[in-house]
Design an enzyme around this catalytic site. Structure first.
Site, mmCIF file in Angstrom:
data_model
loop_
_atom_site.group_PDB
_atom_site.id
_atom_site.type_symbol
_atom_site.label_atom_id
_atom_site.label_comp_id
_atom_site.label_asym_id
_atom_site.label_seq_id
_atom_site.Cartn_x
_atom_site.Cartn_y
_atom_site.Cartn_z
ATOM 1 N N CYS A 1 -0.453 5.619 0.332
ATOM 2 C CA CYS A 1 -1.194 6.526 0.202
ATOM 3 C C CYS A 1 -0.562 7.712 -0.665
ATOM 4 O O CYS A 1 0.099 7.840 -1.526
ATOM 5 C CB CYS A 1 -0.759 7.380 1.540
ATOM 6 N N TYR B 1 -0.616 4.658 13.438
ATOM 7 C CA TYR B 1 -1.660 4.799 13.845
ATOM 8 C C TYR B 1 -2.477 3.982 14.263
ATOM 9 O O TYR B 1 -1.958 3.486 15.451
ATOM 10 C CB TYR B 1 -1.612 4.636 11.990
ATOM 11 N N PRO C 1 0.603 -1.355 0.181
ATOM 12 C CA PRO C 1 -0.035 0.332 0.119
ATOM 13 C C PRO C 1 0.538 1.157 -0.632
ATOM 14 O O PRO C 1 1.619 1.602 0.669
ATOM 15 C CB PRO C 1 -0.589 -0.309 0.962
ATOM 16 N N ARG D 1 -0.474 -5.493 8.848
ATOM 17 C CA ARG D 1 0.233 -5.164 8.949
ATOM 18 C C ARG D 1 0.949 -4.871 10.252
ATOM 19 O O ARG D 1 -0.300 -3.957 10.577
ATOM 20 C CB ARG D 1 0.323 -3.826 7.505
ATOM 21 N N GLN E 1 -6.156 -2.299 2.143
ATOM 22 C CA GLN E 1 -6.049 -1.949 3.841
ATOM 23 C C GLN E 1 -6.989 -0.779 4.100
ATOM 24 O O GLN E 1 -6.474 0.111 3.726
ATOM 25 C CB GLN E 1 -4.338 -1.531 3.561
#
Length: 363
Positions: A25, A182, A23, A230, A100
């Site tokens: 962004c 995150y 992934p 992840r 994701q």
């Protein structure tokens, strides 16, 4: 046969090879809705010959976006627009697609990277962030709200609803984002989780909410399709999350039906000290694979096909994640196949570009 180009089975999904586009962004959505940029970007990468393409961090609720430009899958509109993009990509590529599912927590409400990436003020379009505790990522940021019981219920349910939407949109797998500082990583690390209730303190308590989120995602996504997580295997800060705790977390996920673990690191704390070098995160993947037996995706400055092959042959990982390298060279899998004497799927429109000395390159 090249190890990098052998199939990999995850439940009913079989990847043609072990190259996974990780992934990345794009910060190019409008109110969570995918844009023409996503169609161009994903269409390009879906013609790369990789075994799997995983879409960028896709927010499960508006407050979970890193930036106002983040992709989302939190309602019928965001789901429908994303499903349309996926359908249009699938019309031209057989590549499996994953998504994701993410929540940025205290790292939300930020400007896009090319505008500095700093936290946005409320006046400039920012919003109130949430986290495990009211500890900001940057001392200059607004403190996040510590999620209370109702907030935990809301976020947990949002992940489950997003997984159901991902299934309806036609994704072949989902990846739960518990890395890079995150929200779920914020619960895992003692540096960001200072709670005194059942979701803080001991390792068991800090893992509780991420495990609950995994459970609702696994329950909401079709049983024959894989769910991956992840993680950041280390905060690279003394006293923070580390590989020993990562092994415990992956074993707990394994007991709940985890299909693979995507091993990254860092992103939680400004004091991180990361010794960058080729394959610098591979030792984390190797240890987690050895101690849990869970199929493992290794990432981190793996740019040369021969090095990727070496890691798989040595049993240090089960698949290789390519991210920035795929942006720089969207045909990286083609070039890897050429270097390793393997073959790769190519669209018929591109078959004429096959070099005369590589007549077996394209399937």
């Amino acid at each position: 046969m090249s190890a990098l180009f052998t199939p990999l089975a995850l439940r009913s999904l079989t990847l043609d090879n072990r190259i996974i586009i990780a992934p990345m962004c794009q910060y190019s959505a409008t109110d969570g809705r995918a844009s023409d940029w996503h169609l161009i970007h994903l269409g390009n990468l879906a013609l790369s010959g990789a075994g799997l393409l995983i879409l960028e961090a896709t927010a499960v609720e508006p407050a979970g976006r890193i930036s106002p430009g983040d992709l989302g899958i939190w309602d019928e509109e965001t789901e429908g627009v994303l499903a349309d993009v996926i359908a249009r990509v699938r019309a031209w590529s057989p590549m499996p697609l994953g998504v994701q599912l993410a929540h940025a927590g205290r790292k939300a409400s930020s400007a896009v990277p090319w505008k500095g990436g700093a936290q946005l003020s409320i006046e400039d379009g920012g919003w109130t962030t949430v986290s495990a505790s009211d500890v900001p990522f940057n001392p200059k940021d607004r403190a996040p709200l510590a999620l209370d019981a109702a907030g935990l219920d809301r976020v947990r349910a949002a992940f489950g609803a997003a997984a159901a939407r991902a299934a309806r949109a036609g994704f072949d797998m989902v990846e739960v984002h518990a890395a890079h500082g995150y929200l779920l990583h914020q619960f895992l690390s003692p540096l960001s989780n200072q709670r005194t209730d059942d979701y803080g303190g001991s390792l068991e308590n800090r893992m509780r909410f991420p495990l609950e989120v995994f459970d609702v995602v696994r329950a909401a996504f079709p049983d024959d399709k894989p769910v991956v997580v992840r993680i950041s295997a280390s905060d690279w800060v003394e006293g923070g999350w580390d590989v020993e705790q990562s092994v415990a977390f992956v074993n707990a996920l394994k007991a709940r039906g985890l299909d693979a673990i995507h091993v990254s690191s860092g992103g939680l704390h400004l004091d991180q000290k990361i010794p960058l070098s080729a394959g610098y995160q591979v030792p984390f993947a190797e240890r987690i694979k050895a101690e849990t037996g869970v199929p493992t995706i290794a990432v981190g400055l793996i740019t040369e096909p021969a090095f990727a092959e070496e890691l798989l042959v040595a049993g240090k990982a089960d698949a290789i994640g390519i991210a920035r390298g795929a942006l720089y060279d969207p045909r990286w899998p083609w070039h890897a196949a050429a270097a390793l004497g393997a073959s790769v799927h190519a669209a018929p429109q591109y078959l004429r570009c096959q070099p005369s000395g590589l007549r077996q390159l394209f399937k």
